[in-house]
Motif scaffolding. Sequence first.
Motif, PDB file in Angstrom:
ATOM      1  N   VAL A  73     -18.366   9.161 -15.546  1.00 44.86           N
ATOM      2  CA  VAL A  73     -17.070   8.074 -17.166  1.00 44.86           C
ATOM      3  C   VAL A  73     -15.496   8.971 -16.472  1.00 44.86           C
ATOM      4  O   VAL A  73     -14.243   7.439 -16.742  1.00 44.86           O
ATOM      5  CB  VAL A  73     -17.284   8.423 -18.057  1.00 44.86           C
ATOM      6  N   ASP A  74     -15.103   9.345 -16.214  1.00 44.26           N
ATOM      7  CA  ASP A  74     -14.380  10.210 -16.046  1.00 44.26           C
ATOM      8  C   ASP A  74     -13.030   9.622 -15.013  1.00 44.26           C
ATOM      9  O   ASP A  74     -12.023   9.226 -15.450  1.00 44.26           O
ATOM     10  CB  ASP A  74     -13.532  11.675 -16.174  1.00 44.26           C
TER      11      ASP A  74
ATOM     12  N   LEU B  54      -9.374  11.137 -20.183  1.00 41.03           N
ATOM     13  CA  LEU B  54     -10.772  11.570 -21.342  1.00 41.03           C
ATOM     14  C   LEU B  54     -10.922  12.505 -22.511  1.00 41.03           C
ATOM     15  O   LEU B  54     -12.102  12.264 -23.738  1.00 41.03           O
ATOM     16  CB  LEU B  54     -11.863  11.039 -20.109  1.00 41.03           C
TER      17      LEU B  54
ATOM     18  N   SER C 146     -15.352   0.050 -11.427  1.00 38.94           N
ATOM     19  CA  SER C 146     -14.998   1.025 -11.943  1.00 38.94           C
ATOM     20  C   SER C 146     -14.836   0.759 -13.666  1.00 38.94           C
ATOM     21  O   SER C 146     -15.453   1.276 -14.145  1.00 38.94           O
ATOM     22  CB  SER C 146     -13.482   1.886 -11.828  1.00 38.94           C
ATOM     23  N   TRP C 147     -14.273  -0.509 -13.924  1.00 38.38           N
ATOM     24  CA  TRP C 147     -14.548  -0.411 -15.549  1.00 38.38           C
ATOM     25  C   TRP C 147     -15.564  -0.473 -16.462  1.00 38.38           C
ATOM     26  O   TRP C 147     -15.906  -0.292 -17.006  1.00 38.38           O
ATOM     27  CB  TRP C 147     -13.006  -1.810 -16.000  1.00 38.38           C
TER      28      TRP C 147
ATOM     29  N   ASN D  50     -13.800   6.410 -13.175  1.00 39.69           N
ATOM     30  CA  ASN D  50     -14.232   5.389 -13.334  1.00 39.69           C
ATOM     31  C   ASN D  50     -13.191   5.194 -14.191  1.00 39.69           C
ATOM     32  O   ASN D  50     -12.353   3.782 -14.122  1.00 39.69           O
ATOM     33  CB  ASN D  50     -15.516   4.787 -13.269  1.00 39.69           C
ATOM     34  N   LEU D  51     -13.190   5.276 -15.481  1.00 39.87           N
ATOM     35  CA  LEU D  51     -11.902   5.049 -16.443  1.00 39.87           C
ATOM     36  C   LEU D  51     -10.202   5.313 -16.402  1.00 39.87           C
ATOM     37  O   LEU D  51     -10.456   3.535 -16.550  1.00 39.87           O
ATOM     38  CB  LEU D  51     -12.162   6.013 -17.890  1.00 39.87           C
ATOM     39  N   ARG D  52     -10.387   6.124 -15.658  1.00 39.88           N
ATOM     40  CA  ARG D  52      -9.256   6.333 -15.376  1.00 39.88           C
ATOM     41  C   ARG D  52      -8.087   5.225 -14.074  1.00 39.88           C
ATOM     42  O   ARG D  52      -7.411   4.796 -13.607  1.00 39.88           O
ATOM     43  CB  ARG D  52      -8.456   8.052 -14.789  1.00 39.88           C
TER      44      ARG D  52
ATOM     45  N   SER E  27     -17.287   2.977 -15.412  1.00 44.16           N
ATOM     46  CA  SER E  27     -17.215   3.583 -16.547  1.00 44.16           C
ATOM     47  C   SER E  27     -17.776   3.591 -18.322  1.00 44.16           C
ATOM     48  O   SER E  27     -18.245   4.180 -19.321  1.00 44.16           O
ATOM     49  CB  SER E  27     -15.627   3.770 -16.972  1.00 44.16           C
TER      50      SER E  27
END
Lengths: 159, 486
Positions: free
Chosen positions: B438-439, A33, B137-138, B441-443, B141
């Motif tokens: 964001v962090d 990120l 999750s996608w 859920n994106l990962r 995010s």
Amino acid sequence: MAALLVMALGLGVAYLSVKMPRPGGWSSAPGLLPLFISVTMFWMAVALLVSAVKRGGISAVGKWLREIKFIPFLAGNKRPISIIVGAGIYIFILLNIMPFEPASALYLGGIFYLFWRGKLIWMTIISLVAPFFVSFMFKGIFNLLLPGGSVLDIINILP
Amino acid sequence: MFSLGMAFQPEYMLLAAAGAAGGILWGAMPGLSTTMAMALLVGLTYGMSLEAAVVFMLGVFTGSVFGGAISAILINIPGTPGAVPTALAGFPLAKKGQAGLALGTAITFSMFGNWAGVLALLFLTPMILGVALLFGSWEISLLAIWGVSIAGTLASEGEPVLKGWIAGWLGLLIATIGREAIHGYERFTFGSIELVGGILYLPLLIGLFGMAEVIMVLSQRTPYSIPQKIGRMFPSLSIIRKYSLAGIRSSFLGVLTGIIPGAGANVASFVAYGVGERISKKDFSKGDLEGVVCSEVANNANLGGSLLPTLTLGIPGSAPAAAFLAALNLHGIIVGPLIQHHHPGLVQFMYGTLIVANLAMFLIAFIIIKPSVKFFSLPRELLMPLVTLLAVIGAFAGKLAMFDVYLMFVLGVFGFFLRKARFPLAPLVLGVILGPMVDINLRRAMILFQNASIWDILARPIGTTLLVIIILTFLTGLIRGKTKLG
């Protein structure tokens, strides 16, 4: 100027993000990120710089840099500098060497003297009374501890 | 166990009324914004029970949104940013000796706006909660990234939209400081133990909206005088009837802008004021009750609207809503799609509280305005140093650590320079709040998509829709910026 600072920040963060470990590959990497943010932020700053150049912002910065002199700059920004320095002294020094109430009274007295065109007697009364009122309210009603400790604790007024 | 009826217990009604009264007085004082009140209160609610904290904060929220109209109309200095259009239309009325009528109309229609917000909450919350459960999750995010982007677009008012986005991105970056949740790696702590836990909302909110404001306001000199007589206050029925259509239209606009992340009361009131001027073909700035109605209905309806995404998705609709979210987090309440499951009745309790606070605001405003007209114009040079004391106590209250007070001060100075460079602060705060979302859920999504093709990802309808919306947000922002430059 701001765009240049953001560009530098973006580059620095991108460098640190790439250097972070990647135990499970890029998909779960701690730097994923920050890298995404720093790279996109860098390009946003580039676009901001370009738009500033188009609007003549750079020549304004150049003019400012050519004309800047330290003393006139300080004089022109006396008010914000005074409040930043005053609050800095209050937070970093006074609250570390004395309880909340006297530290706040000194801060208030100083700031009132610099900024408020009220009568000296009112400045003195308010700067002495207000910290005790605030302290009594937050310790007594909200039961909060105060930074630097409280005179009320020392003289044991509150239960 | 919470319930709607709990809000009508005498002790909570009194607390809501006290909060509303305090909020009105706070909002009425030039320079003391709703966001600042909410930010300072977060730390102070630490010593309260959850119920009391919710009631008090919502009371202050309701009161201070209206309070901004008082100084806007009386002395042409909007107490809150959302009251700027109120000042444009209301102050010329005060100069004509109609300050009382303008204030009375503002109070009446503020209550109207609040009701619209509460109704929106009542009817739309179950719908949004149902949809929110479909988010993976996608999608979460992407929604959070869109929230920060749209906040940047909307908050950059008159400035290049890039500044709003950069502010939001800076917020996301600040949110990555500290130990991350998947591998436990410490990011950007530079060996500081205090930063391992990350930057708390409390010093951030108080620094950006409290300390920065103190420096900003004390940097300017603005003398003012107030009218001693304000005249009749109660608007007649014919006035209410005459502006009811404008009220309904503005309440829709207020709720809608409230739902969009980051678009606070200021965006709502400007949009409603602008639309009102265009439809009525009048120049409100010459002094017009309709302008006051549009602005006040919209900024009050915005309150309920902004709580909608806050409670259902965990995405604050405005900066004060972000502070409210922080207060809930401080008491262990995690908002989002499962709020009804984890905390049954809490949302209903908030509806009840808003209803009580709204009624209290209406009554208290009519009662206290006349006797306290002079109080509203206390010099800012007297008020702002006192705010520093509250900021210091508020920042210290979270962890009882001086480090947080230092952080608050540093962030305050940072916020001051950002504002001087005309970067909006609301997207930054939203970025910090949504950053962890964001962090993680994106990962998580990236791990799930490791063996998926691009078509598998695009086959997710909600995710793809959000992706398109994000791209459109950036594109329209850039095109608008280019047109402005051209």
